[in-house]
Design an enzyme around this catalytic site. Sequence first.
Site, PDB file in Angstrom:
ATOM      1  N   ASN A   1      -6.124  12.446   5.134  1.00  0.00           N
ATOM      2  CA  ASN A   1      -7.198  11.504   5.501  1.00  0.00           C
ATOM      3  C   ASN A   1      -7.063  10.185   4.756  1.00  0.00           C
ATOM      4  OD1 ASN A   1      -8.596  13.306   7.240  1.00  0.00           O
ATOM      5  ND2 ASN A   1      -9.376  14.366   5.439  1.00  0.00           N
TER       6      ASN A   1
ATOM      7  N   ARG B   1       0.837  -1.210   0.000  1.00  0.00           N
ATOM      8  CA  ARG B   1       0.000   0.000   0.000  1.00  0.00           C
ATOM      9  C   ARG B   1       0.871   1.259   0.000  1.00  0.00           C
ATOM     10  NH1 ARG B   1      -3.463   2.481   4.931  1.00  0.00           N
ATOM     11  NH2 ARG B   1      -4.814   3.911   3.781  1.00  0.00           N
TER      12      ARG B   1
ATOM     13  N   HIS C   1       0.657   4.424  -2.517  1.00  0.00           N
ATOM     14  CA  HIS C   1       0.373   5.777  -2.026  1.00  0.00           C
ATOM     15  C   HIS C   1       1.536   6.736  -2.284  1.00  0.00           C
ATOM     16  CE1 HIS C   1      -3.409   5.098   0.600  1.00  0.00           C
ATOM     17  NE2 HIS C   1      -3.361   4.210  -0.378  1.00  0.00           N
TER      18      HIS C   1
ATOM     19  N   HIS D   1      -5.947  -5.983  -2.577  1.00  0.00           N
ATOM     20  CA  HIS D   1      -6.721  -6.138  -1.335  1.00  0.00           C
ATOM     21  C   HIS D   1      -6.908  -7.604  -0.970  1.00  0.00           C
ATOM     22  CE1 HIS D   1      -8.527  -1.780  -1.462  1.00  0.00           C
ATOM     23  NE2 HIS D   1      -7.222  -1.810  -1.348  1.00  0.00           N
TER      24      HIS D   1
HETATM   25  C1  HEM Z   1      -9.076   1.237  -6.242  1.00  0.00           C
HETATM   26  C2  HEM Z   1      -9.042   2.139  -5.295  1.00  0.00           C
HETATM   27  C3  HEM Z   1      -8.547   1.854  -3.910  1.00  0.00           C
HETATM   28  C4  HEM Z   1      -9.114   2.297  -2.764  1.00  0.00           C
HETATM   29  C5  HEM Z   1     -10.354   3.169  -2.640  1.00  0.00           C
HETATM   30  C6  HEM Z   1      -8.335   1.767  -1.675  1.00  0.00           C
HETATM   31  C7  HEM Z   1      -8.598   1.999  -0.339  1.00  0.00           C
HETATM   32  C8  HEM Z   1      -8.013   1.319   0.708  1.00  0.00           C
HETATM   33  C9  HEM Z   1      -8.397   1.437   2.088  1.00  0.00           C
HETATM   34  C10 HEM Z   1      -9.475   2.358   2.644  1.00  0.00           C
HETATM   35  C11 HEM Z   1      -7.633   0.567   2.794  1.00  0.00           C
HETATM   36  C12 HEM Z   1      -7.698   0.287   4.300  1.00  0.00           C
HETATM   37  C13 HEM Z   1      -6.619   1.009   5.055  1.00  0.00           C
HETATM   38  C14 HEM Z   1      -6.764   0.769   6.549  1.00  0.00           C
HETATM   39  O1  HEM Z   1      -7.848   1.074   7.097  1.00  0.00           O
HETATM   40  O2  HEM Z   1      -5.824   0.269   7.196  1.00  0.00           O
HETATM   41  C15 HEM Z   1      -6.757  -0.089   1.866  1.00  0.00           C
HETATM   42  C16 HEM Z   1      -5.825  -1.045   2.193  1.00  0.00           C
HETATM   43  C17 HEM Z   1      -4.915  -1.570   1.305  1.00  0.00           C
HETATM   44  N1  HEM Z   1      -4.757  -1.190   0.001  1.00  0.00           N
HETATM   45 FE1  HEM Z   1      -6.057  -0.124  -1.108  1.00  0.00          FE
HETATM   46  N2  HEM Z   1      -7.321   1.025  -2.168  1.00  0.00           N
HETATM   47  C18 HEM Z   1      -7.391   1.055  -3.531  1.00  0.00           C
HETATM   48  C19 HEM Z   1      -6.489   0.476  -4.424  1.00  0.00           C
HETATM   49  C20 HEM Z   1      -5.320  -0.122  -4.042  1.00  0.00           C
HETATM   50  C21 HEM Z   1      -4.218  -0.423  -4.921  1.00  0.00           C
HETATM   51  C22 HEM Z   1      -4.171  -0.072  -6.419  1.00  0.00           C
HETATM   52  C23 HEM Z   1      -3.257  -1.026  -4.169  1.00  0.00           C
HETATM   53  C24 HEM Z   1      -1.885  -1.520  -4.543  1.00  0.00           C
HETATM   54  C25 HEM Z   1      -1.423  -1.594  -5.756  1.00  0.00           C
HETATM   55  C26 HEM Z   1      -3.791  -1.132  -2.828  1.00  0.00           C
HETATM   56  C27 HEM Z   1      -3.169  -1.767  -1.790  1.00  0.00           C
HETATM   57  C28 HEM Z   1      -3.707  -1.899  -0.518  1.00  0.00           C
HETATM   58  C29 HEM Z   1      -3.200  -2.816   0.480  1.00  0.00           C
HETATM   59  C30 HEM Z   1      -2.083  -3.823   0.286  1.00  0.00           C
HETATM   60  C31 HEM Z   1      -3.974  -2.599   1.627  1.00  0.00           C
HETATM   61  C32 HEM Z   1      -3.817  -3.287   2.996  1.00  0.00           C
HETATM   62  C33 HEM Z   1      -2.973  -2.360   3.849  1.00  0.00           C
HETATM   63  C34 HEM Z   1      -2.617  -2.899   5.221  1.00  0.00           C
HETATM   64  O3  HEM Z   1      -2.915  -4.058   5.533  1.00  0.00           O
HETATM   65  O4  HEM Z   1      -1.982  -2.139   5.976  1.00  0.00           O
HETATM   66  N3  HEM Z   1      -5.010  -0.548  -2.780  1.00  0.00           N
HETATM   67  N4  HEM Z   1      -7.005   0.384   0.605  1.00  0.00           N
END
Ligand code: HEM
Length: 325
Positions: free
Chosen positions: A92, A62, A66, A192
Amino acid sequence: MASAILGSTVLVSFFLLLASLCDAQLSTSYYDSTCSQAAQIVQNEVTNILQSNPNLAAGFLRLHFHDCWVNGCDGSVTIKSTSDNTAEMDGNVNFQLRAIPEIDQIKAAVEAECPDTVSCADIIALAAKEATVYANGPSWTVALGRRDSRVSRANDADTQLPFPVLPFSGLVDNFANKGFSAREMIVLSGSHTIGHTHCNGIGPNLYNYTGQDSLTDTNPNLDTTFADDLKNTCPKGNRFNIVDMDSSPNSFDSGYFDGVLANKGHMITDDELIRGPSGDSIVQSLAQPGSSWYSEFSAGMAKMSQLGPLLSPDGEIRKTCQVIN
Ligand code: HEM
Ligand SMILES: *[C@@H]1O[C@H](CO)[C@@H](O)[C@H](O)[C@H]1NC(C)=O
């Protein structure tokens, strides 16, 4: 005569400069003569860190997304706020971002062998790949040579990264702004499959789906048992409880897509993947065993990791990743 020679010398130097600027690009051999062991150090450190906390693989992945999505892969995501600047990490959209201290731990190991040489942006990019591989996901080639930015603004993160309340069309637009297709958006959302989300991101799916902000304003598409379970873990207003992304949060597998197809998307944006035009058939095909998801994911990550990087002579090689030099 003299001025003609001078003129052509100026012209030649101009073209040489132009050529070297055009040449300036990421390359897999970037540190070969200055820190040939850089990638190996990162791999060793990531492996050590994940051996005691495998779930953090998701944090590294992530973090790279970001970083790259906000003005390019320039290490701006790990810069701490100061008294006169609110940095990206405090936006945020960066709620509960993980793995920043660990990036500094890796950076220290690299600095010990190659001081002032390897950028934080490159370390973040390498760590994301190693973490994905550690979680049994696909690998990709990480070209190197990114430089670290000296600027990091929360507002840039909150205007460039997607919030988990977007409809399908909003997700498509957000990715199109960075040069990515709807299909690439779905492929990369497959990230995810690892890690967790806090109730903060889930709340709008459970209690504010149509903006009514009530206990019953729940996404009607959701499997009802799944929605009830989520409500137990995430009572209305709760932001900090944690829910695994799927039943195998340390394993990069099709579990996330399977869940989305079964109407078990945690965030509105997870569920939306199958609500837009052709989204459903794309998710179905990616979820098949032996599908092209891994190879498309690798291509998508390699593309993301090249987003608008800062290249020499711009930027700096930060000494520690949370503070500009
Ligand atoms: C498509 C739109 C996306 C949205 C709206 C989104 C939103 C989010 C949100 C809200 C979380 C939860 C964070 C938390 O509460 O700890 C999350 C986690 C995560 N996202 Fe996304 N995400 C998106 C796309 C992506 C992409 C493109 C990637 C990587 C290439 C990604 C990788 C991750 C990973 C690996 C997590 C888990 C993080 C953790 O366990 O600490 N996401 N994402
Ligand atoms: C609920 O959604 C509306 C409309 O999208 C938004 O203005 C409001 O801030 C949301 N409320 C909460 C508590 O998130």
